[in-house]
Design an enzyme around this catalytic site. Sequence first.
Site, short mmCIF file in Angstrom:
data_model
loop_
_atom_site.label_atom_id
_atom_site.label_comp_id
_atom_site.label_asym_id
_atom_site.label_seq_id
_atom_site.Cartn_x
_atom_site.Cartn_y
_atom_site.Cartn_z
N GLY A 109 0.79 -1.21 0.00
CA GLY A 109 0.00 0.00 0.00
C GLY A 109 0.83 1.27 0.00
O GLY A 109 2.06 1.25 -0.05
N HIS A 160 -2.34 7.01 11.12
CA HIS A 160 -2.85 6.39 12.34
C HIS A 160 -2.85 7.43 13.44
O HIS A 160 -1.93 8.25 13.54
CB HIS A 160 -1.99 5.20 12.78
CG HIS A 160 -1.96 4.07 11.80
ND1 HIS A 160 -3.11 3.50 11.29
CD2 HIS A 160 -0.92 3.39 11.25
CE1 HIS A 160 -2.77 2.53 10.46
NE2 HIS A 160 -1.46 2.45 10.41
N GLY A 168 -1.86 -4.99 9.21
CA GLY A 168 -3.27 -5.32 9.35
C GLY A 168 -4.20 -4.25 8.84
O GLY A 168 -4.10 -3.83 7.69
N CYS A 189 -3.80 6.61 0.87
CA CYS A 189 -3.59 5.40 0.08
C CYS A 189 -3.25 5.73 -1.38
O CYS A 189 -3.46 4.92 -2.28
CB CYS A 189 -4.80 4.48 0.16
SG CYS A 189 -5.21 4.02 1.85
#
Length: 228
Positions: A78, A83, A166, A184
């Site tokens: 990716g 986060h 994950g 992304c």
Amino acid sequence: MTFPTLSEPALIRHLGRADYDSTFAAMRAFTDARTPDTRDELWIVEHPPVFTLGLGADRGHLLAGASAIPVVQTDRGGEVTYHGPGQVVIYMLMDLRRNKPGGKLYARQFVHKIEQAIINVLGAYNLAGERVEGAPGIYMAGGPKQGAKIAALGLKVRGNGCTYHGLSLNVAMDLAPFSWINPCGYAGLETVDMRTVGATAQLSDVQQQLAEELIRVLAHVAEPAVHE
């Protein structure tokens, strides 16, 4: 050579709030040390603000304002993502060779099941999520925020079938840092959280629900029959 089938569900570990670098190092160390008999684990964590780059990510997707937050190069797939507090992050330390009764679980199937678990949990909060072909993650399927991204995926699958990294699901965040990147790799992609689209939820509740749903989906537990 044969590999063991899944005999017990993954162990869920709650890491609390932890910095990204140390968690990343711990994932790799766990995977380096595991054997064919090591139990799979799901690590639930909440990170302080950080941008992470996937293998081959283009730093041009870091925009004005991004310098205010640390940037970490990772070995997942990716592009760039964010986060931060108020986001569910679950790292999936799995051995795909034994997660499918009778054979290997391929990476594409694994991703599909992760996405389904997220869709199912969103549905429990009356939110409709959907996949978008060629763009891993989950997007809003309707309403004023249709097409906005609410969950991201980024995995590392080693040649021996063991995975780490994950998923992340946005619950109740400061969304501003998403505007400082092309999430992304998609310029102009709107990113939302559950709060923005009308769902009030405690982070700890969504963390546990999503971890349990991942285990359920990966274990091939059938939906209960409906009798009328």
